[in-house]
Design a protein around this motif. Structure first.
Motif, PDB file in Angstrom:
ATOM      1  N   THR A   1       5.254  16.229   1.188  1.00 37.58           N
ATOM      2  CA  THR A   1       4.615  15.311   2.207  1.00 37.58           C
ATOM      3  C   THR A   1       5.913  15.660   2.694  1.00 37.58           C
ATOM      4  OG1 THR A   1       3.086  13.971   0.849  1.00 37.58           O
ATOM      5  CG2 THR A   1       4.556  13.237   3.331  1.00 37.58           C
ATOM      6  N   VAL A   2       6.881  15.329   4.061  1.00 33.71           N
ATOM      7  CA  VAL A   2       7.932  15.024   5.033  1.00 33.71           C
ATOM      8  C   VAL A   2       7.798  13.478   5.538  1.00 33.71           C
ATOM      9  CG1 VAL A   2       9.036  15.324   6.977  1.00 33.71           C
ATOM     10  CG2 VAL A   2       7.729  17.303   6.055  1.00 33.71           C
ATOM     11  N   TRP A   3       9.046  13.521   4.720  1.00 35.38           N
ATOM     12  CA  TRP A   3       9.440  11.381   4.984  1.00 35.38           C
ATOM     13  C   TRP A   3       9.390  10.939   6.657  1.00 35.38           C
ATOM     14  CZ3 TRP A   3       9.929   7.992   2.491  1.00 35.38           C
ATOM     15  CH2 TRP A   3      10.201   6.369   3.200  1.00 35.38           C
ATOM     16  N   HIS A   4       9.609  11.706   7.097  1.00 39.20           N
ATOM     17  CA  HIS A   4       9.569  11.069   8.465  1.00 39.20           C
ATOM     18  C   HIS A   4       7.953  11.389   9.102  1.00 39.20           C
ATOM     19  CE1 HIS A   4      14.133  10.687   8.171  1.00 39.20           C
ATOM     20  NE2 HIS A   4      13.890   9.334   9.067  1.00 39.20           N
ATOM     21  N   GLY A   5       7.694  12.533   8.530  1.00 39.63           N
ATOM     22  CA  GLY A   5       5.642  12.309   9.477  1.00 39.63           C
ATOM     23  C   GLY A   5       4.975  11.089   8.994  1.00 39.63           C
ATOM     24  N   PRO A   6       3.946  11.261   9.570  1.00 37.65           N
ATOM     25  CA  PRO A   6       2.853   9.940  10.074  1.00 37.65           C
ATOM     26  C   PRO A   6       2.700   8.951   8.182  1.00 37.65           C
ATOM     27  CG  PRO A   6       1.878  11.999  10.156  1.00 37.65           C
ATOM     28  CD  PRO A   6       3.336  12.599  11.016  1.00 37.65           C
ATOM     29  N   PHE A   7       2.728  10.813   7.011  1.00 44.08           N
ATOM     30  CA  PHE A   7       2.341   9.933   5.841  1.00 44.08           C
ATOM     31  C   PHE A   7       3.576  10.030   5.244  1.00 44.08           C
ATOM     32  CE2 PHE A   7      -0.802  12.195   7.860  1.00 44.08           C
ATOM     33  CZ  PHE A   7      -1.790  11.927   7.851  1.00 44.08           C
ATOM     34  N   GLY A   8       4.892   9.784   5.168  1.00 46.25           N
ATOM     35  CA  GLY A   8       5.723  10.047   4.735  1.00 46.25           C
ATOM     36  C   GLY A   8       6.158   8.380   3.831  1.00 46.25           C
ATOM     37  N   GLY A   9       5.034   7.684   4.204  1.00 48.80           N
ATOM     38  CA  GLY A   9       5.910   6.028   3.665  1.00 48.80           C
ATOM     39  C   GLY A   9       4.620   6.121   2.492  1.00 48.80           C
ATOM     40  N   HIS A  10       3.866   7.321   2.583  1.00 49.37           N
ATOM     41  CA  HIS A  10       2.291   7.134   1.853  1.00 49.37           C
ATOM     42  C   HIS A  10       1.599   5.699   2.105  1.00 49.37           C
ATOM     43  CE1 HIS A  10       2.457  10.665  -1.325  1.00 49.37           C
ATOM     44  NE2 HIS A  10       3.892  10.502  -0.708  1.00 49.37           N
ATOM     45  N   GLU A  11       1.295   4.718   0.784  1.00 47.60           N
ATOM     46  CA  GLU A  11       1.011   3.647   1.422  1.00 47.60           C
ATOM     47  C   GLU A  11       2.099   2.267   1.598  1.00 47.60           C
ATOM     48  OE1 GLU A  11       1.706   2.968  -3.568  1.00 47.60           O
ATOM     49  OE2 GLU A  11       1.022   4.705  -1.412  1.00 47.60           O
ATOM     50  N   THR A  12       3.197   2.983   2.092  1.00 49.01           N
ATOM     51  CA  THR A  12       3.736   1.714   2.368  1.00 49.01           C
ATOM     52  C   THR A  12       4.646   1.947   4.395  1.00 49.01           C
ATOM     53  OG1 THR A  12       6.149   3.116   2.135  1.00 49.01           O
ATOM     54  CG2 THR A  12       5.023   1.494   0.286  1.00 49.01           C
ATOM     55  N   GLY A  13       3.744   2.902   4.576  1.00 44.94           N
ATOM     56  CA  GLY A  13       3.765   4.056   6.224  1.00 44.94           C
ATOM     57  C   GLY A  13       3.244   2.249   6.758  1.00 44.94           C
ATOM     58  N   PRO A  14       2.710   3.167   8.191  1.00 45.02           N
ATOM     59  CA  PRO A  14       4.312   3.181   8.666  1.00 45.02           C
ATOM     60  C   PRO A  14       5.611   2.965   9.017  1.00 45.02           C
ATOM     61  CG  PRO A  14       2.977   2.252  10.361  1.00 45.02           C
ATOM     62  CD  PRO A  14       2.172   2.098   9.377  1.00 45.02           C
TER      63      PRO A  14
ATOM     64  N   TYR B   1      12.974  -0.970   3.478  1.00 45.04           N
ATOM     65  CA  TYR B   1      12.115  -2.460   3.626  1.00 45.04           C
ATOM     66  C   TYR B   1      10.351  -2.263   3.476  1.00 45.04           C
ATOM     67  CZ  TYR B   1      10.653  -4.667   8.526  1.00 45.04           C
ATOM     68  OH  TYR B   1       9.016  -5.391   8.386  1.00 45.04           O
ATOM     69  N   ALA B   2      10.354  -0.985   4.030  1.00 47.80           N
ATOM     70  CA  ALA B   2       8.886  -1.063   4.561  1.00 47.80           C
ATOM     71  C   ALA B   2       7.770  -1.206   2.078  1.00 47.80           C
ATOM     72  CB  ALA B   2       8.392   0.235   3.921  1.00 47.80           C
ATOM     73  N   ALA B   3       9.021  -1.026   1.532  1.00 49.31           N
ATOM     74  CA  ALA B   3       8.738  -0.938  -0.024  1.00 49.31           C
ATOM     75  C   ALA B   3       8.633  -2.793  -0.220  1.00 49.31           C
ATOM     76  CB  ALA B   3       9.552  -0.400  -1.327  1.00 49.31           C
ATOM     77  N   ARG B   4       9.946  -3.314   0.494  1.00 53.11           N
ATOM     78  CA  ARG B   4       9.483  -4.847   0.228  1.00 53.11           C
ATOM     79  C   ARG B   4       8.494  -5.813   1.022  1.00 53.11           C
ATOM     80  NH1 ARG B   4      15.119  -4.317   1.942  1.00 53.11           N
ATOM     81  NH2 ARG B   4      14.305  -5.155   3.862  1.00 53.11           N
ATOM     82  N   ARG B   5       8.284  -4.869   2.338  1.00 56.54           N
ATOM     83  CA  ARG B   5       7.274  -5.215   3.206  1.00 56.54           C
ATOM     84  C   ARG B   5       6.398  -5.341   1.975  1.00 56.54           C
ATOM     85  NH1 ARG B   5       3.066  -4.651   6.541  1.00 56.54           N
ATOM     86  NH2 ARG B   5       2.322  -5.620   8.257  1.00 56.54           N
ATOM     87  N   TYR B   6       5.615  -4.596   1.573  1.00 59.00           N
ATOM     88  CA  TYR B   6       4.437  -3.836   0.864  1.00 59.00           C
ATOM     89  C   TYR B   6       3.960  -4.713  -0.154  1.00 59.00           C
ATOM     90  CZ  TYR B   6       0.687  -1.689  -1.223  1.00 59.00           C
ATOM     91  OH  TYR B   6      -0.497  -1.168  -2.501  1.00 59.00           O
ATOM     92  N   ARG B   7       4.979  -5.215  -0.773  1.00 60.53           N
ATOM     93  CA  ARG B   7       5.204  -6.276  -2.033  1.00 60.53           C
ATOM     94  C   ARG B   7       4.961  -7.775  -1.575  1.00 60.53           C
ATOM     95  NH1 ARG B   7       9.564  -5.624  -3.950  1.00 60.53           N
ATOM     96  NH2 ARG B   7      10.884  -7.112  -2.691  1.00 60.53           N
TER      97      ARG B   7
ATOM     98  N   HIS C   1       1.183  -7.367  -0.433  1.00 60.38           N
ATOM     99  CA  HIS C   1       0.113  -7.255  -1.561  1.00 60.38           C
ATOM    100  C   HIS C   1       0.188  -8.093  -2.801  1.00 60.38           C
ATOM    101  CE1 HIS C   1      -1.679  -4.044   1.156  1.00 60.38           C
ATOM    102  NE2 HIS C   1      -0.637  -4.000   1.756  1.00 60.38           N
ATOM    103  N   GLY C   2       1.540  -8.261  -2.563  1.00 64.18           N
ATOM    104  CA  GLY C   2       1.197  -8.959  -4.026  1.00 64.18           C
ATOM    105  C   GLY C   2       2.002  -8.870  -5.767  1.00 64.18           C
ATOM    106  N   LYS C   3       1.893  -7.047  -4.959  1.00 60.57           N
ATOM    107  CA  LYS C   3       2.090  -6.378  -6.500  1.00 60.57           C
ATOM    108  C   LYS C   3       3.301  -4.816  -5.678  1.00 60.57           C
ATOM    109  CE  LYS C   3      -1.630  -3.129  -5.060  1.00 60.57           C
ATOM    110  NZ  LYS C   3      -3.137  -3.427  -6.334  1.00 60.57           N
ATOM    111  N   GLU C   4       3.863  -4.284  -6.337  1.00 57.84           N
ATOM    112  CA  GLU C   4       4.626  -2.808  -5.435  1.00 57.84           C
ATOM    113  C   GLU C   4       3.727  -1.887  -5.588  1.00 57.84           C
ATOM    114  OE1 GLU C   4       7.580  -2.577  -5.193  1.00 57.84           O
ATOM    115  OE2 GLU C   4       8.700  -4.379  -6.452  1.00 57.84           O
ATOM    116  N   PRO C   5       4.322  -1.245  -4.052  1.00 60.66           N
ATOM    117  CA  PRO C   5       3.623  -0.318  -4.543  1.00 60.66           C
ATOM    118  C   PRO C   5       3.420   1.088  -5.310  1.00 60.66           C
ATOM    119  CG  PRO C   5       5.509  -0.208  -3.403  1.00 60.66           C
ATOM    120  CD  PRO C   5       5.261  -1.520  -3.263  1.00 60.66           C
ATOM    121  N   LYS C   6       2.714   1.659  -5.596  1.00 60.47           N
ATOM    122  CA  LYS C   6       2.681   3.030  -6.291  1.00 60.47           C
ATOM    123  C   LYS C   6       3.446   3.175  -6.644  1.00 60.47           C
ATOM    124  CE  LYS C   6       0.013   6.661  -8.085  1.00 60.47           C
ATOM    125  NZ  LYS C   6      -0.991   7.895  -8.096  1.00 60.47           N
TER     126      LYS C   6
END
Length: 255
Positions: free
Chosen positions: A157-170, A178-184, A187-192
Motif C-alpha cells: 500500500t502506497v502511503w499517499h494513496g487513499p488507503f495509505g493510512g489504513h483505518e486512520t485515513g484520510p 496526527y492521524a493516529a492521535r485523532r483515531y485514539r 475511538h478511545g483506543k489505539e489504531p491496529k
C-alpha cells in the motif's frame, strides 16, 4: 509493460475487478474474513497468471512462501491450486487472530526470513511492506530465498494513496502521527495499524527504485487495483503517489 509480460493477468485486470476489490475495503475492519477472502482469491489468480506466463506451468507442486501471511486467510486458495503454501508471520497474536490453523506456518521476520537460499519456487508478499520498518530489506530477503528462475511478487500500500493510512485515513494526509492521535481521541483506543510502530510511510517511488536496483529480473511494475488501461499512472511522478494506491513489483530471480 508489453503484452508479452503478463497477458493472462492483463486480461483479468478489468474495471469490474477493480471496483469489486476497492469496494471490499470497507469491510477490512468490520468483516476481515470477507475482505481477505476476496483478496486471497485475487492474489492466487494473479500469482497463477504470472507463473504461467513466466514458467509455462501451473502452481501445482510448487512451494509458495507468503511473507506476512497473518492468520492464514490465503491458505485455502493456494491449497486449491495444488501448491504447498507456507506463511511466515512475526506476530503470534496475528497468526491466530482468525482462529485458523495453517500446517507449516512459521513464525519469523520478513526482514530476516528463517529459510535457506533458493528454498522456494514463489515468494510473495501482499500488503505487508508498509508494516515493516525496513521494507526493502524484506524485498531483498524475498529474492534470496527464491530459487533461480522462481517468481517474486511484492505488493504494498502506497502511503499517499487513499488507503495509505489504513483505518486512520484520510487523516494520514495531515501526517501519520496526527492521524493516529485523532483515531485514539475518536475511538478511545489505539489504531491496529499504529504509525511509526506497525505502519510506515512507503512511497511508490521507493518500489520503483528497488525494482531498478535489485539483482532480480523485473518483469513489470503496476498498480494492483487499477484496470489495465490505467497502469500508465505508475510512470508519472507525483501523480503515482496519490493515485496508485497499491504498487506491485513482479520479478524472477536471476539464474
Amino acid at each position: 509493460m508489453t503484452s508479452s509480460d503478463a497477458p493472462r493477468f492483463a486480461r483479468r485486470a478489468t474495471l469490474r475487478r477493480s471496483l469489486r476489490l476497492l469496494g471490499s475495503f470497507r469491510f477490512e475492519q468490520s468483516d476481515p474474513a470477507r475482505f481477505y477472502g476476496g483478496l486471497a482469491t485475487d492474489t492466487a489468480e494473479m500469482i497463477g497468471d504470472f507463473y504461467a506466463d513466466i514458467a509455462g506451468a501451473g502452481l501445482a507442486g510448487t512451494t509458495i512462501l507468503d511473507v506476512g501471511g497473518g492468520p492464514g486467510y490465503f491458505a485455502d486458495e493456494f491449497a486449491k491450486t495444488g501448491a504447498r503454501y507456507i506463511p511466515v508471520e512475526p506476530d503470534p497474536s496475528e497468526m491466530h487472530a482468525a482462529g485458523l490453523s495453517v500446517p507449516g506456518a512459521v513464525r519469523g521476520s520478513g526482514m530476516a526470513l528463517p529459510f535457506r537460499d533458493d528454498a522456494v519456487d514463489i515468494c510473495f508478499s501482499s500488503n505487508v511492506a508498509e508494516h515493516v520498518p525496513q521494507p526493502w530489506a524484506m524485498a531483498d530477503e524475498m529474492v534470496r530465498v527464491t530459487r533461480p528462475g522462481g517468481l517474486i511478487v511484492l505488493s504494498y500500500t502506497v502511503w499517499h494513496g487513499p488507503f495509505g493510512g489504513h483505518e486512520t485515513g484520510p487523516w494520514h494526509y495531515l501526517g501519520g502521527e496526527y492521524a493516529a492521535r485523532r483515531y485514539r481521541r475518536k475511538h478511545g483506543k489505539e489504531p491496529k495499524n499504529r504509525y511509526g510502530t506497525s505502519l510506515f510511510a512507503v512511497r511508490a517511488s521507493e518500489g520503483l527504485r528497488w525494482a531498478a536496483t535489485t539483482s532480480a529480473d523485473v518483469h513489470t511494475v503496476f498498480p494492483r487495483y487499477h484496470p489495465r488501461w490505467a497502469w500508465w499512472l505508475v510512470r508519472v511522478p507525483a501523480v503515482r503517489e496519490l493515485a496508485v494506491s497499491n504498487l506491485v513489483v513482479v520479478a524472477t530471480k536471476s539464474a
